[in-house]
Design an enzyme around this catalytic site. Structure first.
Site, short mmCIF file in Angstrom:
data_model
loop_
_atom_site.label_atom_id
_atom_site.label_comp_id
_atom_site.label_asym_id
_atom_site.label_seq_id
_atom_site.Cartn_x
_atom_site.Cartn_y
_atom_site.Cartn_z
CB THR A 86 -25.05 67.82 -7.17
OG1 THR A 86 -25.59 68.60 -6.12
CG2 THR A 86 -24.00 68.62 -7.93
CG ASN A 173 -33.51 75.02 -3.94
OD1 ASN A 173 -33.86 75.16 -5.11
ND2 ASN A 173 -32.46 75.62 -3.44
CD GLN A 201 -35.60 70.85 -1.28
OE1 GLN A 201 -36.39 70.48 -0.40
NE2 GLN A 201 -34.33 71.06 -1.01
CB SER A 221 -31.46 63.98 -3.54
OG SER A 221 -30.38 63.88 -2.66
CG HIS A 223 -29.33 64.57 1.49
ND1 HIS A 223 -29.23 65.79 2.11
CD2 HIS A 223 -29.02 64.78 0.19
CE1 HIS A 223 -28.86 66.69 1.22
NE2 HIS A 223 -28.73 66.10 0.05
CB THR A 263 -17.98 49.73 -6.94
OG1 THR A 263 -16.96 49.10 -7.72
CG2 THR A 263 -18.67 48.68 -6.08
CB CYS A 350 -28.34 72.30 0.03
SG CYS A 350 -29.85 72.98 -0.59
C1 LIG Z 1 -33.70 71.44 -5.81
C2 LIG Z 1 -32.38 70.83 -5.45
N1 LIG Z 1 -31.64 70.24 -6.40
C3 LIG Z 1 -30.47 69.67 -6.13
C4 LIG Z 1 -29.95 69.66 -4.85
C5 LIG Z 1 -28.63 68.99 -4.60
O1 LIG Z 1 -28.87 67.76 -3.98
P1 LIG Z 1 -27.68 66.81 -3.48
O2 LIG Z 1 -27.29 67.32 -2.14
O3 LIG Z 1 -28.32 65.44 -3.40
O4 LIG Z 1 -26.60 66.86 -4.49
C6 LIG Z 1 -30.68 70.27 -3.82
C7 LIG Z 1 -30.19 70.37 -2.43
O5 LIG Z 1 -29.06 70.44 -2.13
C8 LIG Z 1 -31.93 70.86 -4.13
O6 LIG Z 1 -32.65 71.44 -3.19
#
Ligand SMILES: Cc1ncc(COP(=O)(O)O)c(C=O)c1O
Length: 414
Positions: A86, A173, A201, A221, A223, A263, A350
């Site tokens: 994000t 996603n 993704q 990302s 996670h 930091t 998400c």
């Molecule tokens: C395509 C995509 N972009 C951005 C995000 C946001 O990721 P994050 O949770 O690391 O901010 C997600 C999932 O939440 C995603 O699937």
């Protein structure tokens, strides 16, 4: 039927791998240094952060990328650590637009073009830029969720002379559709635009070669691929012919090349680096075992009457199944599946808990009934055959039950 827990929401997030946790642990206790400190503890943390940067550069094909760090003449990509995809998306989009203002352009001279199926973390910054007076355009998609290169060409031609950024995600996603990103990037560059891609993704599931794809900025990302939450990166590959200039979103002490002050979250960065090192192994697992299980799940689901696949059959992530069950409400389905221990999602889980009609499915032209009955199942490397057979058994049963009470009588007997 004996109840078991089957997690099929890996696009929302994934479990953290043990080897990732093990690599992170020392940086939560004995190696607690601040990477900006000059002493040994600080240097140790800085070395760990630098090692993670290199692993990430390699994992996205930006090693020896075109970034020229000024007088030294060395050619390196920039991996800017952020709190997740994000923030990386916000940095890319707002960072670009406000850097253009800083360079003396007017808002009218700056255009941002994004696909209409982007994640909210791209669309919302776009809307914020629009509210602030910038010119923002949204590209339509076809029924598979693919951007048509001709529509991009049209927008770019109409904006000749402006400073432009094109943002198109690598993989969606919700429906898992993979875009023809290289083709899009070539067209964008022909018109002098920079290219950003949200690969949150795609990272770790399909090979990414940022240089071959010709993207200037790439969001990832941790996670979504067995790393910790709260850490992501904007990878910047700028060449002398395409200079990426960004205004920071977070101002402060000038960390992360002055692009993201604060930091660094060293344990999370170390975990992210470990994930990046594992990327070749992950991609190979997604391409073989996970895809095989996904194909079995998809085939089994599509045998249920009045069920449609959403997204592209081939150009899609190897772990994604997205379907519409006609005559069924997707949210009821999720709740029922959950009673049996099967964890799934209607789409973009998400974003937040509030459920809105999917803008992705709407952009693809799905009918209201197809949108209402949609379900996303996303597999991970931890799933096995028993999970898939169990999920299929549950799905057949639950869809039948829900159709029995459906207001749409024509599906009741199925
Ligand atoms: C395509 C995509 N972009 C951005 C995000 C946001 O990721 P994050 O949770 O690391 O901010 C997600 C999932 O939440 C995603 O699937």
């Amino acid at each position: 039927m004996e109840k078991r827990r089957v997690y099929l929401d890996n696009a929302a997030t994934t479990p953290v791998l043990d080897e990732v946790v093990q690599e992170m642990l020392p940086y939560m206790n004995s190696r607690y240094g601040n990477p900006s400190s000059l002493h040994a503890l600080g240097r140790e943390a800085r070395a760990a952060v630098d090692r993670a940067r290199e692993r990430i550069e390699r994992a996205v094909g930006m090693m020896d990328g075109g970034y020229s760090s000024g007088s030294s003449g060395s050619s390196r990509a920039l991996v800017v650590f952020t709190s997740g995809a994000t923030e990386a998306n916000n940095l890319a989009l707002k960072g670009f637009a406000y850097a253009m203002l800083r360079d003396g352009k007017s808002r009218d001279d700056v255009m941002v073009i994004a696909s209409s199926v982007e994640h909210e973390s791209v669309l919302e910054p776009c809307r914020a830029l629009e509210r602030d007076g910038f010119d923002v355009r949204y590209l339509p998609v076809d029924s598979y969720g693919m951007v048509r290169p001709e529509s991009l060409e049209g927008e770019l031609r109409s904006a000749e002379g402006k400073s432009m950024l094109v943002s198109v995600m690598l993989a969606n996603n919700e429906v898992g559709t993979i875009q023809r990103l290289r083709e899009i990037a070539v067209i964008a560059h022909d018109h002098g635009a920079l290219v950003h891609s949200d690969a949150a993704q795609a990272f770790g599931k399909v090979p990414i070669d940022a240089r071959a794809l010709q993207v200037d900025m790439l969001t990832i990302s941790a996670h979504k691929v067995y790393g910790p939450k709260g850490i992501g990166a904007l990878c910047i590959s700028s060449s002398s012919s395409r200079d990426v200039r960004l205004e920071p979103v977070m101002h402060g002490g000038g960390h992360e090349y002055g692009l993201r002050s604060g930091t660094q979250n060293v344990p999370a960065i170390v975990g992210f680096g470990k994930v990046a090192e594992l990327v070749p192994m992950l991609i190979s697992m997604y391409g073989s075992k996970v895809k095989r299980l996904r194909d079995r799940l998809m085939a089994g689901i599509l045998e249920i009457p009045y069920t449609r696949l959403n997204g592209h059959a081939e150009m899609r992530l190897p772990n994604n199944v997205h379907v519409s069950f006609l005559g069924v409400n997707g949210e009821d389905l999720i709740m029922k599946l959950d009673e049996y221990g099967v964890e799934a999602s209607t789409g973009s889980a998400c974003s937040t808990l509030k459920q809105r009609e999917s803008h992705v499915l709407r952009a693809m032209g799905l009918k209201r009934e197809e949108i209402n009955g949609s379900l996303r199942l996303t597999l991970g490397i931890q799933n096995d055959e028993q999970d898939i057979e169990y999920a299929l058994d549950v799905m057949r049963r639950v869809v039948r039950e829900l159709r029995r009470i459906s207001p749409y009588s024509r599906y009741r007997s199925t």
